[in-house]
Design a protein around this motif. Sequence first.
Motif, PDB file in Angstrom:
ATOM      1  N   PRO A   1      11.982  -1.244  -6.107  1.00 25.21           N
ATOM      2  CA  PRO A   1      12.323   0.138  -6.222  1.00 25.21           C
ATOM      3  C   PRO A   1      12.004   0.754  -7.631  1.00 25.21           C
ATOM      4  O   PRO A   1      12.028   1.836  -7.754  1.00 25.21           O
ATOM      5  N   THR A   2      11.549  -0.172  -8.558  1.00 22.34           N
ATOM      6  CA  THR A   2      11.274   0.370  -9.937  1.00 22.34           C
ATOM      7  C   THR A   2       9.661   0.427  -9.956  1.00 22.34           C
ATOM      8  O   THR A   2       9.120   1.382 -10.750  1.00 22.34           O
ATOM      9  N   PHE A   3       8.914  -0.456  -9.398  1.00 29.67           N
ATOM     10  CA  PHE A   3       7.390  -0.010  -9.511  1.00 29.67           C
ATOM     11  C   PHE A   3       6.905   0.495  -8.318  1.00 29.67           C
ATOM     12  O   PHE A   3       7.103   0.318  -7.243  1.00 29.67           O
ATOM     13  N   LYS A   4       6.085   1.543  -8.613  1.00 27.02           N
ATOM     14  CA  LYS A   4       5.349   2.484  -7.460  1.00 27.02           C
ATOM     15  C   LYS A   4       4.398   1.300  -6.502  1.00 27.02           C
ATOM     16  O   LYS A   4       4.747   1.457  -5.475  1.00 27.02           O
ATOM     17  N   TYR A   5       3.608   0.514  -7.208  1.00 29.95           N
ATOM     18  CA  TYR A   5       2.968  -0.382  -6.526  1.00 29.95           C
ATOM     19  C   TYR A   5       3.052  -1.808  -7.006  1.00 29.95           C
ATOM     20  O   TYR A   5       3.430  -1.708  -8.367  1.00 29.95           O
TER      21      TYR A   5
ATOM     22  N   GLU B   1       0.901  -0.971  -0.160  1.00 25.87           N
ATOM     23  CA  GLU B   1      -0.053  -0.011  -0.076  1.00 25.87           C
ATOM     24  C   GLU B   1       0.819   1.336   0.099  1.00 25.87           C
ATOM     25  O   GLU B   1       0.338   2.374   0.049  1.00 25.87           O
ATOM     26  N   LYS B   2       1.982   1.245   0.130  1.00 24.13           N
ATOM     27  CA  LYS B   2       3.066   2.211   0.189  1.00 24.13           C
ATOM     28  C   LYS B   2       3.910   2.385  -1.227  1.00 24.13           C
ATOM     29  O   LYS B   2       4.454   1.435  -1.373  1.00 24.13           O
TER      30      LYS B   2
ATOM     31  N   ILE C   1       3.407 -22.589   0.853  1.00 25.27           N
ATOM     32  CA  ILE C   1       3.002 -21.265   0.500  1.00 25.27           C
ATOM     33  C   ILE C   1       3.540 -20.609  -0.875  1.00 25.27           C
ATOM     34  O   ILE C   1       4.780 -21.052  -0.990  1.00 25.27           O
ATOM     35  N   PHE C   2       2.780 -20.304  -1.927  1.00 27.56           N
ATOM     36  CA  PHE C   2       3.401 -19.869  -3.088  1.00 27.56           C
ATOM     37  C   PHE C   2       2.977 -18.401  -3.352  1.00 27.56           C
ATOM     38  O   PHE C   2       1.732 -18.089  -3.320  1.00 27.56           O
ATOM     39  N   VAL C   3       3.873 -17.572  -3.420  1.00 32.53           N
ATOM     40  CA  VAL C   3       3.790 -16.076  -3.779  1.00 32.53           C
ATOM     41  C   VAL C   3       4.081 -15.801  -4.915  1.00 32.53           C
ATOM     42  O   VAL C   3       5.270 -15.693  -5.418  1.00 32.53           O
ATOM     43  N   CYS C   4       3.333 -14.888  -5.678  1.00 30.78           N
ATOM     44  CA  CYS C   4       3.762 -14.290  -6.958  1.00 30.78           C
ATOM     45  C   CYS C   4       3.448 -12.699  -6.748  1.00 30.78           C
ATOM     46  O   CYS C   4       2.649 -12.233  -6.359  1.00 30.78           O
ATOM     47  N   ASP C   5       4.557 -11.797  -7.213  1.00 30.50           N
ATOM     48  CA  ASP C   5       4.360 -10.494  -6.912  1.00 30.50           C
ATOM     49  C   ASP C   5       4.398 -10.000  -8.406  1.00 30.50           C
ATOM     50  O   ASP C   5       5.097 -10.603  -9.510  1.00 30.50           O
ATOM     51  N   TYR C   6       3.782  -8.867  -8.733  1.00 32.33           N
ATOM     52  CA  TYR C   6       3.632  -8.258 -10.318  1.00 32.33           C
ATOM     53  C   TYR C   6       4.024  -7.226 -10.204  1.00 32.33           C
ATOM     54  O   TYR C   6       3.445  -6.070  -9.338  1.00 32.33           O
ATOM     55  N   GLY C   7       4.284  -6.483 -11.132  1.00 33.71           N
ATOM     56  CA  GLY C   7       5.024  -5.058 -11.349  1.00 33.71           C
ATOM     57  C   GLY C   7       4.566  -4.581 -13.012  1.00 33.71           C
ATOM     58  O   GLY C   7       4.646  -5.388 -13.973  1.00 33.71           O
ATOM     59  N   PRO C   8       4.015  -3.570 -13.154  1.00 31.85           N
ATOM     60  CA  PRO C   8       3.364  -2.663 -12.192  1.00 31.85           C
ATOM     61  C   PRO C   8       2.041  -3.151 -11.944  1.00 31.85           C
ATOM     62  O   PRO C   8       1.225  -3.746 -12.857  1.00 31.85           O
ATOM     63  N   LEU C   9       1.593  -2.529 -10.856  1.00 34.45           N
ATOM     64  CA  LEU C   9       0.078  -2.903 -10.456  1.00 34.45           C
ATOM     65  C   LEU C   9      -0.771  -2.011 -11.328  1.00 34.45           C
ATOM     66  O   LEU C   9      -0.567  -0.862 -11.529  1.00 34.45           O
TER      67      LEU C   9
END
Length: 174
Positions: free
Chosen positions: A91-95, A84-85, A166-174
Motif C-alpha cells: 500500500p505504501t510503495f507504487k512498485y 507490474e501494477k 525458496i527465499f524471497v526478498c521484496d524491496y521498496g520503493p523500486l
Amino acid sequence: MVYGNKLNFLWTLGFYLVASQTPTVPSIEDKKFIEDCVAAHNEMRRTVQPSAANMKYMSWDEGLAKTAKAWANKCKYQRKTCSEKPYQCHPTFKYVGENIWLGGSYQFKPEFAIGLWCNEKMIYNYSTLHCSKACGHYTQVVWADSYKVGCAMAICPQLQGAATAIFVCDYGPL
C-alpha cells in the motif's frame, strides 16, 4: 566383522536421522532472521564500487515481509504478477522489487543467497549502466532509492525434490 556391521548401522541411522529432519523455516518475525537479512543487504550496499553518493540505509518492512512470505508459500520460482501494477504489492510503495533464490534448505543463511545475487556485479558495467548478461538481482539489492526490505523463506518439496528452499526478498520503493 562385527565392527563393520556396527559402523554400517550407525552410518545408516545417522543418514536416516538427517534425511528425516524437517528443515527449520525462520519466521518473518524472528529477530535474528530480520537482522541477518537487513545486515547482509546493507553490507552489500556499503561495499558497492564505485560507491553511491545517494545510497540509502535499508531497514525491515513488515508489509514487504508478509508479501514475500505469501509468495514464497506458493512455491513458484517466478516473479509475482502484482509487481507490474501500481500499489498492488504494497500500500505504501507504487512498485515493489523482488529477488528470488532457490536452493538447499539445511543450514540456510540469508547472507548466502544475498551474496549470490550480488555476485552478478561481475557482469555489471558502471560506465554504461548495463549488464553483459542478466544482473537484475544485483541491481535490485544495490538500487540506491530502495530503503525497505522484507524477506521470507519456505520449503517446497515439489519444486525440485526433497527439502528445496525458496527465499524471497521484496524491496521498496523500486
